[in-house]
Design a protein around this motif. Structure first.
Motif, short mmCIF file in Angstrom:
data_model
loop_
_atom_site.label_atom_id
_atom_site.label_comp_id
_atom_site.label_asym_id
_atom_site.label_seq_id
_atom_site.Cartn_x
_atom_site.Cartn_y
_atom_site.Cartn_z
N ASP A 28 0.83 -1.19 0.00
CA ASP A 28 0.00 0.00 0.00
C ASP A 28 0.87 1.25 0.00
O ASP A 28 2.10 1.19 0.11
CB ASP A 28 -0.99 -0.02 1.15
CG ASP A 28 -0.46 0.73 2.36
OD1 ASP A 28 -1.22 1.47 2.96
OD2 ASP A 28 0.73 0.55 2.67
N SER A 65 1.02 3.91 2.08
CA SER A 65 1.66 4.50 3.27
C SER A 65 3.04 3.88 3.52
O SER A 65 3.93 4.53 4.03
CB SER A 65 0.76 4.33 4.48
OG SER A 65 0.57 2.97 4.75
N ARG A 124 -11.01 1.20 -2.37
CA ARG A 124 -11.60 0.91 -1.06
C ARG A 124 -13.11 0.94 -1.26
O ARG A 124 -13.71 2.01 -1.33
CB ARG A 124 -11.14 1.96 -0.04
CG ARG A 124 -11.31 1.52 1.40
CD ARG A 124 -10.12 0.70 1.88
NE ARG A 124 -10.32 0.21 3.23
CZ ARG A 124 -10.15 -1.07 3.58
NH1 ARG A 124 -9.81 -1.99 2.68
NH2 ARG A 124 -10.32 -1.45 4.83
N ALA A 161 -5.14 5.14 5.06
CA ALA A 161 -5.08 5.89 3.79
C ALA A 161 -6.45 6.48 3.46
O ALA A 161 -6.55 7.61 2.99
CB ALA A 161 -4.61 4.98 2.66
N TYR A 217 -4.69 0.31 5.04
CA TYR A 217 -5.76 0.58 4.07
C TYR A 217 -6.77 1.59 4.62
O TYR A 217 -7.24 2.47 3.90
CB TYR A 217 -6.50 -0.70 3.69
CG TYR A 217 -5.65 -1.76 3.04
CD1 TYR A 217 -4.43 -1.43 2.44
CD2 TYR A 217 -6.05 -3.08 3.02
CE1 TYR A 217 -3.65 -2.40 1.85
CE2 TYR A 217 -5.27 -4.06 2.42
CZ TYR A 217 -4.07 -3.73 1.84
OH TYR A 217 -3.30 -4.69 1.26
N ILE A 232 -1.93 10.50 -5.55
CA ILE A 232 -1.62 9.60 -4.44
C ILE A 232 -0.69 10.24 -3.42
O ILE A 232 -0.88 10.09 -2.22
CB ILE A 232 -0.97 8.30 -4.99
CG1 ILE A 232 -1.96 7.56 -5.89
CG2 ILE A 232 -0.49 7.41 -3.88
CD1 ILE A 232 -3.18 7.04 -5.18
N ASN A 270 -6.08 3.27 -3.47
CA ASN A 270 -4.78 3.04 -2.84
C ASN A 270 -3.93 2.30 -3.87
O ASN A 270 -4.46 1.79 -4.86
CB ASN A 270 -4.95 2.21 -1.57
CG ASN A 270 -3.75 2.36 -0.64
OD1 ASN A 270 -2.63 2.61 -1.08
ND2 ASN A 270 -4.00 2.21 0.65
N ASN A 310 -11.23 -3.84 0.42
CA ASN A 310 -10.58 -3.59 -0.86
C ASN A 310 -11.18 -4.43 -1.97
O ASN A 310 -11.62 -5.57 -1.74
CB ASN A 310 -9.08 -3.88 -0.74
CG ASN A 310 -8.32 -2.67 -0.22
OD1 ASN A 310 -8.92 -1.64 0.07
ND2 ASN A 310 -7.02 -2.80 -0.10
#
Lengths: 543, 335
Positions: free
Chosen positions: B80, B82, B124, B164, B161, B314, B250, B215
């Motif tokens: 992901d 982050s 998401r 974010a 997830y 992003i 994401n 997701n």
């Protein structure tokens, strides 16, 4: 002792103690560093809950396992009923079961989607969770029950021994003076076994504090999970070290209280072997009740999870039986063997120095080296990594200085860090085991051997070692089981790409598909069973 | 002091068992083995460059940070966004300015300074019960509305997830409003956050809750799993915020390690991961959306229909990541 022990022995002792306490010191130093307000933020928001959860969990598990273990220990030690001989050792089996596996199995059964609630819903025509109440298994209470189920044998084992070793004459006296069996249990037997129970509860509380997998699976945040999250989530090693320091404070306070509570008590323990005739012969409903109690305990704490695990393992055998499984089993095995050997060796040196040294201060190293057991795996991992990383860089800097290419991550990049951490954590077990064995060897043997001109090394090899064989084996086996099961330290310290059975199983558990890891879980349990059974035998024979 | 020597020998023995780095590429991966291994094997076949890949769920960035200049890692693969940011923040990556990669990956899916690149994107989604709710037109904002009281399931708020998603809410609404929203969502939860995204779908199937956050690729993966097919079939997949800004995206991605021992080969691997072959593999094996424009999602994924994605670049999420984590603690989302 009268032996002129050379300085090099005690120096070795101090050296070992220094290395073993290194992680603890590193941790405390790291905790004093400033960090970027992470700790303050935690303190203002979630930390009080984490601390409360940790304390509450320790309290509940302490009480829970005490309540479960004491009746079982009493039945087995002082009563006679069908199956008593078997229950005596069968009730130790839950120790071989990692708590998170038990937790997983029960969650699967008792969750909303599990068979128990499904049957209830079908039966009563409920259609949603709003129609009825069912206690959530994934909760603090649930975690307390799971941990009590696997940890109670620590108390059981100690209580059983205490009840057996209590002088029967005191109990007889209380009976003659008109107390009922019930009253003499409450007024005489239980108070006399308080020191043993206190040690047991302290052990259980420490294990509870160290648990990472169960609480993280149950989404119950405690200090242990907070250390992990703070380190890996907030990326702050210092804040994590501060949390660890709080945790250590809690644990050391507990150990201190336990020591204090126990101090005055030991005088009362006098051994006069209990004969079979001294047991209460239970009959009728009482006998059945004792049997049913022990059976239920065995069923819920061991058999049921074990059977379900076996069923999974059989179902998913083809997927699980692969090269990886072998590799991870081998990894677990050789680490556990290596750690057991190292712990034995170190414990032997430390205890030998303590026994034969003429200097009072030489008992210090063995006491210092026992502190590692109080360090939960996550906390220990930080303590191990900090100094080893410095060491790695120092080694490479030296190579660079000579213009050579360094060995890279010699310590933290290999299993060294893992082995070191396990040794720090479990050395206390080996020391404890040797300590009790040494107590059984009369000092006059040492004196006789010295009078006959033996050197310290000969005294150790020719006199002590043969007599300590059982204690050595018992200590090694306990360290072995613990090393097979230890998870949090392994999760954080394994060299990247290195898995053992515990980390492998936990990955499946955290992905909510233990079925695939069941075979590996069964191996952990089985490997743990063999030492347990042996250990119980040797305990019985020494009595 | 034979025993001391013995200890030393044991110590050395366990050191010797640690593999010393050879000349092959080393990849640290947050992404699971089943997904990455076939793609890396393909790369080795094409180029003859061996790849050692090691997997971990947590702590890769911390490990690389600690390893410093001694680190053996060349390329990091994350699941992901982050995690990519974490690497950048800790100064563990080195920028790649490579024409092949730059032309394969659209600008919104890479760092403006070429510190990292997205490889696949995932949405998401909001799952809803086929039986009780049906397909719904929903915004993330709606999840805080009283009508969903006791009806929502989600995994831990602290999972990357969800973090974010919260970061994207902060980007659109600011911190104060997001905090109110987060408290609202927490108040609507059917149970304490737990389990993973699949569990939430199972909980919907079992009637624990009516909607769940999850997701997109899990939906596809559950469809492909014999044991879990019935879970997926019990829910509808909904793309949120279609009437306004679009669904939160994401990404999984890659970065070149700062001290990569073999940079040239590492870049070759990174080029390969953005190629059609690798992108198609990601799309087919894990039901994700490829970032390379001319690679199509798998048939199953395509059957869920087109959707509008949030156009927020992003890297904007990064600015709000820490704030998101703190908000989650402040409203005690997981407690």
């Amino acid at each position: 002792m009268i032996l002129g022990l050379s300085r090099s022995w005690s120096l070795t002792g101090y050296l070992i103690a220094a290395v073993i306490t290194l992680p603890l010191i590193a941790l405390i130093v790291q905790a004093t560093f400033p960090d970027e307000a992470v700790f303050k933020h935690l303190f203002d928001t979630v930390l009080p809950t984490y601390i409360a959860n940790s304390l509450l969990l320790m309290l509940l598990v302490g009480i829970g396992s005490l309540v479960i273990a004491v009746p079982a220990a009493w039945f087995v030690a002082r009563c006679e009923f069908p199956g008593r001989r078997y229950f005596q050792w069968l009730l130790l089996l839950p120790l071989a079961m990692p708590a998170y596996i038990v937790a997983y199995v029960y969650t699967d059964m008792l969750d909303y989607a599990g068979p128990v609630q499904r049957v209830l819903r079908d039966l009563f025509q409920w259609s949603s969770p709003h129609d009825y109440y069912f206690p959530a298994i994934r909760s603090l209470g649930g975690a307390a029950i799971m941990l009590s189920l696997v940890l109670f044998p620590y108390i059981y084992l100690l209580a059983r021994t205490a009840f057996m070793e209590q002088s029967s004459s005191l109990l007889h006296a209380s009976r003659i003076m008109g107390s009922s069996p019930w009253r003499s249990f409450w007024r005489v037997a239980l108070p006399m076994s308080r020191p043993a129970l206190a040690v047991g509860v302290a052990l259980v509380a420490m294990e509870t504090a160290a648990d990472y997998a169960t609480v993280s699976y149950f989404a119950v945040p405690t200090l242990t999970t907070a250390v992990y999250d703070t380190w890996l989530g907030y990326g702050s090693l210092t804040a994590a070290a501060k949390l660890s320091a709080i945790m250590l404070l809690v644990i050391f306070t507990m150990v201190g209280v336990e020591r204090f509570a126990r101090r005055k008590q030991e005088l009362f323990q006098k051994q006069s072997a209990l004969s079979d005739n001294d047991r209460y012969r239970l009959t009728g409903i009482k006998s059945f009740a004792a049997w049913a109690y022990c059976s239920a305990l065995l069923l819920f704490a061991f058999l049921l999870p074990f059977i379900i695990l076996s069923a999974y393992a059989i179902d998913y055998f083809d997927q699980s039986w692969d090269d990886r499984f072998w590799q991870y089993s081998w990894n677990s095995l050789y680490i556990a063997v290596l750690v057991s050997l190292i712990c034995l060796l170190l414990a032997l040196i430390l205890m030998f120095v303590r026994r034969v040294s003429p200097r009072q201060s030489d008992s210090l190293p063995s006491r210092l080296s026992s502190t590692g057991y109080a360090l939960p795996g996550t906390v220990l991992a930080i303590g191990v990594l900090v100094p080893l990383t410095y060491l790695d860089f120092a080694v490479n800097d030296i190579y660079d200085w000579f213009g050579a290419r360094g060995p890279g991550l010699f310590f933290t990049g290999s299993v060294f860090a893992l082995v070191f951490a396990f040794t720090v954590r479990f050395l206390a077990i080996a020391i404890g085991s040797l300590e009790s064995s040494y107590k059984r060897i009369s000092p006059s043997l040492d004196m006789a051997s010295i009078t006959m001109g033996q050197k310290p090394k000969q005294l150790l090899m020719r006199v002590h070692l043969p007599l300590l064989r059982k204690g050595l084996l018992a200590g090694a086996l306990l360290v072995f089981i613990e090393s097979m099961k230890e998870l949090p330290a392994a999760l954080l310290l394994r060299p990247i790409g290195f898995e053992n059975l515990a980390t492998y199983v936990f990955q499946f558990v955290s992905d909510e598909k233990l079925e695939h890891g069941a075979l590996a879980a069964i191996v952990i349990v089985f490997v743990g069973l063999i030492p347990l059974i042996y250990l119980n035998r040797s305990l019985e024979h020494t009595r | 002091m034979k025993m001391v020597q013995g200890t030393a020998i044991l110590g050395l023995a366990c050191l010797a068992s640690s593999a010393m780095a050879d000349e092959a590429l080393t990849v640290y991966s947050y992404r699971q083995a089943f997904l990455v291994e076939p793609i890396l094997e393909q790369f080795t076949q094409n180029t003859g460059i061996k790849v050692n890949v090691v997997f971990a769920k947590d702590g890769i960035a911390e490990r690389i940070e600690r390893e410093g200049r001694l680190s053996p890692v060349d390329v990091v693969l994350t699941s992901d966004f982050s995690r990519l940011m974490e690497l950048v923040e800790k100064d563990l990556v080195s920028p790649v300015n490579n024409d092949v990669i730059n032309s394969n990956i659209p600008e919104v899916y890479r760092s403006p300074t070429n510190d990292w690149y997205a490889l696949t994107m995932r949405v998401r989604n909001v799952y809803s019960s086929k039986e009780r709710t049906g397909k719904i037109d929903i915004d993330y904002e709606d999840l805080a509305k009283p009508e969903y009281k006791g009806k929502i399931c989600t995994r831990s708020g602290k999972h990357p997830y969800n973090v974010a998603l919260v970061a994207s809410m902060i980007a659109h609404h600011g911190e104060a409003e997001t905090k109110t929203w987060l408290s609202g969502v927490k108040a609507n939860l059917a149970r304490k956050p737990q389990g993973n995204d699949r569990d939430q779908v199972l909980a919907v199937k079992e009637g624990m809750c009516d909607v769940a956050i999850g997701n997109s690729y899990y939906y596809g993966n559950m469809m492909m799993d014999e044991n879990q097919k019935s879970w997926a079939e019990a829910v509808e997949i909904n793309f949120p915020n279609q009437a306004n800004r679009g669904a939160h995206i994401n990404v999984s991605g890659m970065a070149l390690a700062k001290f990569a021992p073999s940079k040239d080969n590492a870049i070759k691997l990174m080029e390969f991961l953005t190629s059609n072959v690798a992108q198609q593999a990601y799309a087919d094996v894990n039901m994700e959306y490829p970032v390379k424009a001319d690679v199509k999602p798998s048939k199953l994924v395509a059957s869920w229909g087109d959707f509008k994605a949030d156009s927020l670049p992003i890297y904007k999420l990064a600015e709000n990541h820490q704030a998101a984590v703190k908000l989650l603690d402040e409203v005690k989302f997981d407690l």
